[in-house]
Every structure is written in structure tokens, then in C-alpha cells.
Scaffold this active site. Structure first.
Site, mmCIF file in Angstrom:
data_model
loop_
_atom_site.group_PDB
_atom_site.id
_atom_site.type_symbol
_atom_site.label_atom_id
_atom_site.label_comp_id
_atom_site.label_asym_id
_atom_site.label_seq_id
_atom_site.Cartn_x
_atom_site.Cartn_y
_atom_site.Cartn_z
ATOM 1 N N GLU A 1 7.845 -2.924 1.932
ATOM 2 C CA GLU A 1 7.520 -1.566 2.414
ATOM 3 C C GLU A 1 6.786 -1.749 3.730
ATOM 4 O O GLU A 1 5.590 -2.034 3.749
ATOM 5 C CB GLU A 1 6.638 -0.851 1.379
ATOM 6 C CG GLU A 1 7.295 -0.619 0.038
ATOM 7 C CD GLU A 1 8.274 0.549 0.054
ATOM 8 O OE1 GLU A 1 8.169 1.412 0.942
ATOM 9 O OE2 GLU A 1 9.166 0.590 -0.822
ATOM 10 N N CYS B 1 1.447 5.068 7.222
ATOM 11 C CA CYS B 1 2.713 4.438 7.617
ATOM 12 C C CYS B 1 3.779 5.461 7.990
ATOM 13 O O CYS B 1 4.622 5.188 8.825
ATOM 14 C CB CYS B 1 3.218 3.542 6.494
ATOM 15 S SG CYS B 1 3.419 4.407 4.947
HETATM 16 P P1 NAD Z 1 -0.873 -6.576 6.985
HETATM 17 O O1 NAD Z 1 0.534 -6.934 6.994
HETATM 18 O O2 NAD Z 1 -1.800 -7.198 7.963
HETATM 19 O O3 NAD Z 1 -1.544 -6.856 5.554
HETATM 20 C C1 NAD Z 1 -1.056 -6.366 4.327
HETATM 21 C C2 NAD Z 1 -1.394 -7.342 3.225
HETATM 22 O O4 NAD Z 1 -0.776 -8.579 3.505
HETATM 23 C C3 NAD Z 1 -2.889 -7.644 3.062
HETATM 24 O O5 NAD Z 1 -3.163 -7.727 1.675
HETATM 25 C C4 NAD Z 1 -3.059 -8.974 3.743
HETATM 26 O O6 NAD Z 1 -4.104 -9.755 3.204
HETATM 27 C C5 NAD Z 1 -1.723 -9.634 3.478
HETATM 28 N N1 NAD Z 1 -1.346 -10.594 4.514
HETATM 29 C C6 NAD Z 1 -1.654 -10.549 5.830
HETATM 30 N N2 NAD Z 1 -1.099 -11.601 6.478
HETATM 31 C C7 NAD Z 1 -0.414 -12.311 5.548
HETATM 32 C C8 NAD Z 1 0.374 -13.502 5.594
HETATM 33 N N3 NAD Z 1 0.584 -14.169 6.716
HETATM 34 N N4 NAD Z 1 0.943 -13.924 4.427
HETATM 35 C C9 NAD Z 1 0.743 -13.243 3.292
HETATM 36 N N5 NAD Z 1 0.009 -12.128 3.185
HETATM 37 C C10 NAD Z 1 -0.562 -11.660 4.286
HETATM 38 O O7 NAD Z 1 -0.811 -5.021 7.116
HETATM 39 P P2 NAD Z 1 -1.960 -4.046 7.349
HETATM 40 O O8 NAD Z 1 -2.489 -4.158 8.739
HETATM 41 O O9 NAD Z 1 -2.923 -4.216 6.220
HETATM 42 O O10 NAD Z 1 -1.186 -2.638 7.196
HETATM 43 C C11 NAD Z 1 -0.649 -1.959 8.292
HETATM 44 C C12 NAD Z 1 0.864 -1.978 8.289
HETATM 45 O O11 NAD Z 1 1.392 -1.651 7.027
HETATM 46 C C13 NAD Z 1 1.477 -0.969 9.244
HETATM 47 O O12 NAD Z 1 2.533 -1.572 9.936
HETATM 48 C C14 NAD Z 1 2.012 0.120 8.335
HETATM 49 O O13 NAD Z 1 3.079 0.876 8.856
HETATM 50 C C15 NAD Z 1 2.407 -0.672 7.141
HETATM 51 N N6 NAD Z 1 2.405 0.163 5.962
HETATM 52 C C16 NAD Z 1 3.583 0.456 5.365
HETATM 53 C C17 NAD Z 1 3.615 1.278 4.253
HETATM 54 C C18 NAD Z 1 4.888 1.640 3.550
HETATM 55 O O14 NAD Z 1 4.808 2.219 2.499
HETATM 56 N N7 NAD Z 1 6.055 1.323 4.085
HETATM 57 C C19 NAD Z 1 2.413 1.796 3.753
HETATM 58 C C20 NAD Z 1 1.240 1.475 4.393
HETATM 59 C C21 NAD Z 1 1.229 0.645 5.483
#
Ligand code: NAD
Length: 457
Positions: A211, A245
């Protein structure tokens, strides 16, 4: 970080059928609901601390949303679990065909910080409903709500049902996957990290749901009800300070109504978020310094026609509208994910579609028009994860609509029954009767071609 023993417990419990029956799952979901309700005040306090959300907003977008999903799931679970009968084709008669919903096994759910409770617990409901044991990995950037969620989980699930990994960043994922093969990974977050998760999962052939994000465009046609459009866009864009998002990332408005729309947008920003007597009650804050600095960096692009002020102490950026942008500006190239709204004009549909296609497969697409046929033309012209006509973001609150992206914005979907099927394997089962077994079906085949064509064609 050592998780081997805890993961083993989850695997063994799954194999032993710990969540096999309807009664077991229902009991767990009910206990989860009770625990969620018991901690309602703690949830409000924690989300005020992490993101400055009001209790009302938290209810609408976090715990209220999750409770609706939970109640629906508890109500429908028996029906969802029943094998689905489908027609049996002629060559397989006499017999019957059914799709069984088999739990996948031990699944991993990774969530981001912007709706920390909703985005961890909503997929989790589907995972438990489908009979899996679960590892939950919340974002490290929302420690207050993370601690409350840990409490809720520990009060309603045993250690061999759910492992809650608290406070860990990205490094925990390789540690969890080092000696253990998950049966599904459900990831919500950025597209960049989503690709890494997909790559790691591919090495072990683990199915994924991703997602992700992207730039969700919002088109306003000249025949739109501009007052209603402005109201709905402002609500969807600036709730949670734009850290949503499916928030409209930018607006493409027909040139003839550009000024009327921006005037109406300003009217509703003031009415919803800037009333002096409300003292900022409904307006959230940016999650951390890194995101804050990234967003402030966009304020140099184009011309600010509204807002543009920010306060680093409070981690807040005013709702801001920007015009006169070039498509090469960074704000038009990257997902904004904050309270800054670019407004661009278009005069013909193709020109607008060319702009949208610079960032293909958005998570959502919004079109405001009074003309149904025109709305359909737009919906068909812009491939996107989901869409709304004369609204923005609200498609995700209908549990009957699967929610997810496509291409750059994700793989798979969830919500309502779709969450249950996402965390299940759809196993096709054909039961054949033995009382009728004509020789015609078997070799030797010579001379049976025309008969085969009749029964299988
Ligand atoms: P992120 O990708 O930085 O982090 C999300 C999760 O992934 C966190 O738990 C983090 O610890 C983990 N993570 C980070 N880097 C990682 C890696 N290299 N390997 C494994 N896990 C890792 O995202 P964010 O900044 O927390 O969220 C913002 C983004 O999420 C935006 O792009 C937004 O559009 C998207 N988003 C999408 C939805 C949806 O439903 N499609 C909902 C909310 C947010």
C-alpha cells in the site's frame, strides 16, 4: 535482535490450529474490540502527543474507523469463512466446485506513522479473521500510540498469536526475515521502501500487499459545484496536516474557474482550520524535523497565494496554496504529503492528462464535475488505485470498496471482506463423484476428437 523463539511460537501455534475455527477467531476479535474500547482515552492522548490530532479527528480516522471494520468483520466472519460454491463445468460432472479460504500462516504487517493506529490495526483485523498468526511492526516515529497499541495487543492476544515489535526502525525487518519465512507481508508506506520490501520478499517467494503513495491529482471542471468542491478538497487535503496517502496532491482546475476555486479554497481553509476561537484545535502537526524541512523546501516553488507561514517549534506549516508552478519544480515531481496545495490551470482535457501522466498510477484520482458522462471519461482516462467523483479521499471509508493502489502506488488491496481474502489463500477444491465414470474420458483417445470438442469447447 533475536526473534527466533518468538517466531517459532507463532509458527507452532499456527500449525497446531490455534486460530483455525470460527469460534477461536471470533473470540479473539471480540477481545480485541473490548481492549480497543477500554483504551479509548489513552488513544486520544497518545495521538494528540504524536500528531496533535483532536479526539474527534482520531475517532473519525483512527479508532472509530477500526471499530467499524472490527464490528463488520465479527458480524460477517462466519459467512466469509464458508467455502464458496461455484459452477462445475461439463467435463467435471458429476461433481462440485468450491473455493476454500485457507489461512496463509504467519504474516508480517509493517505500517507508517501518519495514521498509526488505523494502518496497523485495519489490516491486522483481516489477518486474524483469516486465521493467521501475526507480527506487527508499527512506525518508530509515533512512540506514544505505539505503546498504547502494544498494551491493547498484549491484553487481547497471547504471545503465540501476535508478536508486537515496538520502537524498532527499518533494521528490524532483515532481523525478522533472517531465519524465518513469512507467508505474507503487508506493507504500508513509501514507494521507495515498498520496492525494498518487494525485493526482500521475492528472494523467498513471499506474497506481498504493498500500500504505497504517489501524487494523487484532483481535477476541477468548469461546470463543477465550486463551493462543494472547495469544501471537500480542503477537508481531504489539510486533515492531519496533509499527511494522508489519499490527500489530493495537486489541483488541475479549468482556467475559466481558477480564481473562483482558489477564493473558495481560502474561504474553507479559514473556516475549518484557522478560526481564532478554535486556537488550532483541528489542525495537526508535522511528524518530524526531516519531514518538516522537506516540506518547507517546497515553499520556494511558484507563488504562494495563501498561507506559507511555519513554526518550527510547534512543527506546524500553515495550510498553503501555491500557483505559477513549473512542472519541473520539485513540488510537482515528488509526493507532497503535507499541507501545501499546488493549483495549476488547464484549458483542454488532453493537456491535463499529459500532466497527470508524468506521475502514472496515482493511488487516487479525483474529478469534480456535474456531468456524469464527463466524469466517466475522466475516470477511464486516468488509471489509478481508486477514485472519487465530486469528492476526495472518502472512497476508503466504504468497506465494500477494496482499497489499494496500482503500479507505482501499490499491489493488492484490503478493507472489509477484501482484507479477509488478502490474508487467505483461495484454494480451489473440486469434489468428483465416483458413481459415473465413462470410459470416453480416458485413453485410448483415437476417434474421440469431435466428442472432446463438444464437452470442452
Ligand atoms: P516509510 O516507508 O518510511 O515507513 C513505513 C514503515 O516501513 C515504517 O514502519 C518503517 O519503520 C518501515 N521501514 C522504513 N524503511 C524500511 C526499510 N528499508 N526496510 C523495511 N522497513 C522499512 O513510510 P512513511 O514515511 O512512514 O509513510 C509515508 C508514505 O506512506 C507516503 O508515501 C504515503 O503515501 C504512504 N502511505 C500509503 C498509504 C496507503 O494506504 N497506500 C497509507 C499511508 C501512507
Amino acid at each position: 535482535m533475536e526473534f527466533d523463539d518468538q517466531l517459532k511460537e507463532l509458527r507452532e501455534n499456527f500449525k497446531a490450529g490455534g486460530l483455525k475455527t470460527y469460534e477461536q477467531r471470533k473470540k479473539l476479535l471480540k477481545a480485541f474490540l473490548a481492549s480497543l474500547q477500554a483504551h479509548e482515552e489513552a488513544i486520544y492522548t497518545a495521538l494528540e502527543t504524536d500528531l496533535k490530532k483532536s479526539p474527534e479527528e482520531t475517532w473519525l480516522t483512527e479508532n472509530g474507523f477500526v471499530q467499524t471494520e472490527l464490528k463488520l468483520t465479527i458480524k460477517q466472519l462466519k459467512k466469509w469463512m464458508k467455502p464458496e460454491k461455484v459452477c462445475t463445468n461439463l467435463i467435471n460432472l458429476p461433481g462440485s466446485s468450491r473455493i476454500y479460504h485457507e489461512p496463509k500462516g504467519v504474516v508480517l504487517i509493517i505500517s507508517p506513522w501518519n495514521y498509526p493506529l488505523n494502518l496497523l490495526f485495519t489490516p491486522f483485523i483481516g489477518a486474524i479473521a483469516a486465521g493467521n498468526t501475526v507480527v506487527l511492526k508499527p512506525s518508530e516515529y509515533t512512540p506514544a500510540i505505539s505503546a498504547v497499541m502494544k498494551k491493547i495487543i498484549s491484553e487481547s492476544f497471547a504471545k503465540n498469536e501476535v508478536l508486537y515489535v515496538e520502537g524498532e526502525g527499518a533494521e528490524v525487518i532483515p532481523a525478522l526475515m533472517k531465519n524465518f519465512r513469512f507467508d505474507h507481508i503487508f506493507y504500508t508506506g513509501s514507494t521507495a521502501v515498498g520496492k525494498k520490501i518487494y525485493e526482500a520478499a521475492a528472494k523467498q517467494l513471499i506474497p506481498v500487499t504493498l500500500e504505497l503513495g504517489g501524487k494523487s491529482p484532483c481535477v476541477v471542471e468548469k461546470d463543477a459545484d465550486l463551493d462543494v468542491a472547495a469544501k471537500r478538497i480542503v477537508f481531504a487535503k489539510f486533515t492531519n496536516s496533509g499527511q494522508t496517502c489519499v490527500a489530493p496532491d495537486y489541483i488541475l482546475v479549468h482556467n475559466d474557474v481558477h480564481r473562483q476555486l482558489t477564493d473558495a479554497l481560502q474561504k474553507y481553509i479559514k473556516a475549518f482550520f484557522l478560526q481564532p476561537e478554535a486556537n488550532g484545535y483541528d489542525y495537526g502537526k508535522i511528524i518530524n524535523k526531516e519531514q518538516f524541512d522537506r516540506l518547507v523546501g517546497y515553499l520556494g516553488d511558484g507563488t504562494i497565494i495563501f498561507g506559507g507561514m511555519y513554526d518550527k517549534e510547534k512543527m506546524q506549516i500553515q495550510p498553503t496554496i501555491i500557483e505559477d508552478l513549473s512542472l519541473e519544480d520539485s513540488i510537482m515531481q515528488e509526493e507532497i504529503f503535507g499541507p501545501i496545495l499546488p493549483v495549476l490551470s488547464f484549458t483542454n482535457t488532453n493537456g491535463a492528462i499529459n500532466i497527470i501522466n508524468r506521475n502514472p498510477d496515482p493511488l487516487a484520482f479525483y474529478i469534480f464535475t456535474k456531468d456524469d458522462e464527463n466524469a466517466d471519461l475522466w475516470i477511464n482516462a486516468v488509471p489509478s488505485g481508486g477514485a472519487c467523483v465530486n469528492n476526495a479521499s472518502v472512497h476508503l471509508i466504504n468497506p465494500k470498496l477494496p482499497f489499494g493502489g496500482r503500479g507505482n502506488s501499490g499491489i493488492g488491496s484490503y478493507h472489509g471482506r477484501k482484507s479477509f481474502t488478502t490474508f487467505s489463500h483461495q484454494k480451489s477444491v473440486l469434489k468428483s463423484s465416483t458413481w459415473f465414470d465413462p470410459k470416453l474420458k480416458y485413453p485410448p483417445y483415437k476417434g474421440k476428437l469431435s466428442m472432446f470438442k463438444k464437452v470442452t469447447g
